[in-house]
Design a protein around this motif. Structure first.
Motif, PDB file in Angstrom:
ATOM      1  N   LYS A   3      -8.161  -0.021  24.123  1.00  0.00           N
ATOM      2  CA  LYS A   3      -7.357   1.638  23.919  1.00  0.00           C
ATOM      3  C   LYS A   3      -7.607   2.888  22.964  1.00  0.00           C
ATOM      4  O   LYS A   3      -6.889   3.464  23.298  1.00  0.00           O
ATOM      5  CB  LYS A   3      -5.842   0.833  24.053  1.00  0.00           C
ATOM      6  N   SER A   4      -7.982   1.891  21.665  1.00  0.00           N
ATOM      7  CA  SER A   4      -7.857   3.153  20.608  1.00  0.00           C
ATOM      8  C   SER A   4      -8.653   3.722  21.731  1.00  0.00           C
ATOM      9  O   SER A   4      -9.208   5.075  19.343  1.00  0.00           O
ATOM     10  CB  SER A   4      -8.427   1.549  19.654  1.00  0.00           C
ATOM     11  N   LYS A   5      -9.955   3.356  21.700  1.00  0.00           N
ATOM     12  CA  LYS A   5     -10.954   4.816  22.674  1.00  0.00           C
ATOM     13  C   LYS A   5     -11.222   5.981  22.976  1.00  0.00           C
ATOM     14  O   LYS A   5     -10.366   5.535  24.136  1.00  0.00           O
ATOM     15  CB  LYS A   5     -12.378   4.141  22.214  1.00  0.00           C
ATOM     16  N   TYR A   6     -11.276   7.540  22.790  1.00  0.00           N
ATOM     17  CA  TYR A   6     -10.944   8.478  23.264  1.00  0.00           C
ATOM     18  C   TYR A   6     -12.358   9.094  23.595  1.00  0.00           C
ATOM     19  O   TYR A   6     -12.970   9.258  22.443  1.00  0.00           O
ATOM     20  CB  TYR A   6     -10.323   9.130  23.519  1.00  0.00           C
ATOM     21  N   VAL A   7     -12.456   9.874  24.734  1.00  0.00           N
ATOM     22  CA  VAL A   7     -13.430  10.982  24.334  1.00  0.00           C
ATOM     23  C   VAL A   7     -12.806  12.251  25.010  1.00  0.00           C
ATOM     24  O   VAL A   7     -12.279  12.272  25.996  1.00  0.00           O
ATOM     25  CB  VAL A   7     -14.816  10.367  25.965  1.00  0.00           C
ATOM     26  N   VAL A   8     -13.215  12.921  24.697  1.00  0.00           N
ATOM     27  CA  VAL A   8     -13.228  14.773  24.834  1.00  0.00           C
ATOM     28  C   VAL A   8     -14.410  15.192  25.544  1.00  0.00           C
ATOM     29  O   VAL A   8     -15.060  14.938  25.175  1.00  0.00           O
ATOM     30  CB  VAL A   8     -12.280  15.363  24.454  1.00  0.00           C
ATOM     31  N   VAL A 121     -10.333  13.488  28.150  1.00  0.00           N
ATOM     32  CA  VAL A 121      -9.636  14.673  28.891  1.00  0.00           C
ATOM     33  C   VAL A 121     -10.922  15.295  29.073  1.00  0.00           C
ATOM     34  O   VAL A 121     -12.196  14.935  28.207  1.00  0.00           O
ATOM     35  CB  VAL A 121      -9.299  15.375  27.104  1.00  0.00           C
ATOM     36  N   HIS A 122     -10.257  16.332  29.890  1.00  0.00           N
ATOM     37  CA  HIS A 122     -12.062  16.790  30.408  1.00  0.00           C
ATOM     38  C   HIS A 122     -11.044  19.014  30.353  1.00  0.00           C
ATOM     39  O   HIS A 122     -10.874  18.606  30.733  1.00  0.00           O
ATOM     40  CB  HIS A 122     -11.350  16.848  31.836  1.00  0.00           C
ATOM     41  N   HIS A 175     -11.296  19.084  39.053  1.00  0.00           N
ATOM     42  CA  HIS A 175     -11.790  18.020  37.748  1.00  0.00           C
ATOM     43  C   HIS A 175     -11.513  18.262  36.350  1.00  0.00           C
ATOM     44  O   HIS A 175     -12.245  18.078  35.162  1.00  0.00           O
ATOM     45  CB  HIS A 175     -13.284  18.482  38.433  1.00  0.00           C
ATOM     46  N   LYS A 176     -10.573  19.108  36.005  1.00  0.00           N
ATOM     47  CA  LYS A 176     -10.361  19.591  34.803  1.00  0.00           C
ATOM     48  C   LYS A 176      -8.951  19.146  33.990  1.00  0.00           C
ATOM     49  O   LYS A 176      -8.448  19.037  34.980  1.00  0.00           O
ATOM     50  CB  LYS A 176     -10.434  20.793  34.266  1.00  0.00           C
ATOM     51  N   ASP A 177      -8.232  18.713  33.064  1.00  0.00           N
ATOM     52  CA  ASP A 177      -7.457  18.678  32.577  1.00  0.00           C
ATOM     53  C   ASP A 177      -7.078  19.556  31.808  1.00  0.00           C
ATOM     54  O   ASP A 177      -5.393  20.129  32.500  1.00  0.00           O
ATOM     55  CB  ASP A 177      -7.642  17.891  31.757  1.00  0.00           C
ATOM     56  N   ILE A 178      -7.941  20.824  31.366  1.00  0.00           N
ATOM     57  CA  ILE A 178      -7.147  21.831  30.448  1.00  0.00           C
ATOM     58  C   ILE A 178      -8.144  23.073  30.673  1.00  0.00           C
ATOM     59  O   ILE A 178      -9.546  22.872  30.550  1.00  0.00           O
ATOM     60  CB  ILE A 178      -7.176  21.405  28.985  1.00  0.00           C
ATOM     61  N   LEU A 179      -8.076  23.692  31.203  1.00  0.00           N
ATOM     62  CA  LEU A 179      -8.720  25.417  31.438  1.00  0.00           C
ATOM     63  C   LEU A 179      -7.645  26.218  29.943  1.00  0.00           C
ATOM     64  O   LEU A 179      -6.731  26.350  30.116  1.00  0.00           O
ATOM     65  CB  LEU A 179      -8.644  25.553  32.642  1.00  0.00           C
ATOM     66  N   LEU A 194      -6.283  23.001  20.805  1.00  0.00           N
ATOM     67  CA  LEU A 194      -6.617  21.700  21.936  1.00  0.00           C
ATOM     68  C   LEU A 194      -6.821  20.538  21.695  1.00  0.00           C
ATOM     69  O   LEU A 194      -6.019  19.154  21.751  1.00  0.00           O
ATOM     70  CB  LEU A 194      -7.925  21.736  22.207  1.00  0.00           C
ATOM     71  N   ALA A 195      -6.596  20.523  19.909  1.00  0.00           N
ATOM     72  CA  ALA A 195      -6.911  19.272  18.991  1.00  0.00           C
ATOM     73  C   ALA A 195      -5.594  18.368  18.881  1.00  0.00           C
ATOM     74  O   ALA A 195      -5.007  17.292  19.082  1.00  0.00           O
ATOM     75  CB  ALA A 195      -6.976  19.675  17.380  1.00  0.00           C
ATOM     76  N   THR A 196      -4.445  19.501  18.827  1.00  0.00           N
ATOM     77  CA  THR A 196      -3.161  18.766  18.819  1.00  0.00           C
ATOM     78  C   THR A 196      -2.891  18.269  20.687  1.00  0.00           C
ATOM     79  O   THR A 196      -2.297  17.516  20.311  1.00  0.00           O
ATOM     80  CB  THR A 196      -2.193  20.393  19.190  1.00  0.00           C
ATOM     81  N   ALA A 197      -3.092  19.217  21.583  1.00  0.00           N
ATOM     82  CA  ALA A 197      -2.455  18.487  22.862  1.00  0.00           C
ATOM     83  C   ALA A 197      -3.878  17.159  22.783  1.00  0.00           C
ATOM     84  O   ALA A 197      -2.977  16.531  23.442  1.00  0.00           O
ATOM     85  CB  ALA A 197      -3.502  19.699  23.853  1.00  0.00           C
ATOM     86  N   ILE A 198      -4.582  16.670  22.834  1.00  0.00           N
ATOM     87  CA  ILE A 198      -5.228  15.390  22.317  1.00  0.00           C
ATOM     88  C   ILE A 198      -4.974  14.618  21.849  1.00  0.00           C
ATOM     89  O   ILE A 198      -4.286  13.509  22.251  1.00  0.00           O
ATOM     90  CB  ILE A 198      -6.995  15.972  21.699  1.00  0.00           C
ATOM     91  N   ARG A 199      -4.051  15.098  20.026  1.00  0.00           N
ATOM     92  CA  ARG A 199      -3.428  14.518  19.687  1.00  0.00           C
ATOM     93  C   ARG A 199      -2.093  13.830  20.619  1.00  0.00           C
ATOM     94  O   ARG A 199      -1.783  12.244  20.191  1.00  0.00           O
ATOM     95  CB  ARG A 199      -3.018  14.774  18.008  1.00  0.00           C
ATOM     96  N   ARG A 200      -1.606  14.562  21.453  1.00  0.00           N
ATOM     97  CA  ARG A 200      -0.569  13.883  21.952  1.00  0.00           C
ATOM     98  C   ARG A 200      -0.217  13.794  22.704  1.00  0.00           C
ATOM     99  O   ARG A 200       0.013  12.134  23.351  1.00  0.00           O
ATOM    100  CB  ARG A 200       0.645  15.378  22.736  1.00  0.00           C
TER     101      ARG A 200
END
Length: 204
Positions: A3-8, A121-122, A175-179, A194-200
């Motif tokens: 759970k501590s890992k994630y991929v963008v 997050v894609h 197939h995308k979370d953010i465009l 985008l970094a802020t969105a990923i942190r949230r």
């Protein structure tokens, strides 16, 4: 994947400055960044010159009407079987990297390959055509006519490659979370956003 890992994953239009944005995101989040490294590793795994991988992976079974595209990505040097081997090698490498590290991965159908991953997050980065032309001229030192040809050729190659292996184009919103249009906030602003969105998203 813990759970501590994630991929963008980041796919992008040519000239949208998606790669420098992706690099800045990785720096802002303090995570690994993978792009051409994946090509290098696939080449080593298959004992192929890197140039062969670069040509074939972007043009898998490409049907092209643009002679410039054919010059950039000649299909004659490889077979569909070899292209499939390259994709399989890259797929294995991408999955390995995603399991090993929290990271940003650019292109290579990584959005499709990691589509079943919960902690992912894609993102798709695009920009208006004339803005992309301007970026190619100013940032890549291209002549304006060359820039226009490259945009068409590379976009066609990426769309074809993605359609061949993922079954959809890189900008498919299903197939995308953010465009995001990178010209709206610029490179730094887009990376910050985008970094802020990923942190949230991951409660970082």
């Amino acid at each position: 994947m813990s759970k501590s890992k994630y991929v963008v994953t980041i796919t992008r239009q040519f000239g949208s400055l998606g790669r420098p944005i992706a690099k800045k995101i990785s720096e802002k989040l303090g995570i690994e960044y993978y792009d051409r490294d994946i090509v290098d590793q696939a080449a080593k795994k298959l004992n192929l010159p890197i140039s062969v991988v670069n040509e074939e992976e972007e043009t898998a079974k490409k049907v092209t009407v643009n002679p410039f595209s054919r010059m950039m990505y000649p299909l004659g040097k490889g077979t569909s079987t070899k292209q499939d081997e390259i994709f399989q090698a890259q797929q294995n490498i991408i999955r390995f990297l995603a399991e090993k590290d929290t990271c940003v991965i650019v292109g290579r159908c990584s959005d499709f390959i990691l589509s079943e991953m919960d902690n992912a997050v894609h993102i798709y980065i695009y920009a208006p055509y004339e803005v992309r032309v301007e970026h190619c001229v100013k940032d890549l030192n291209m002549e304006i006519n060359e820039a226009r040809r490259m945009i068409v050729a590379v976009d066609e190659a990426r769309d074809s490659y993605h359609m061949q292996y993922a079954g959809y184009k890189p900008d498919d919103k299903n197939h995308k979370d953010i465009l995001i249009d990178s010209s709206f906030l610029g490179v730094d602003g887009t990376a910050d956003f985008l970094a802020t969105a990923i942190r949230r998203k991951f409660n970082l």
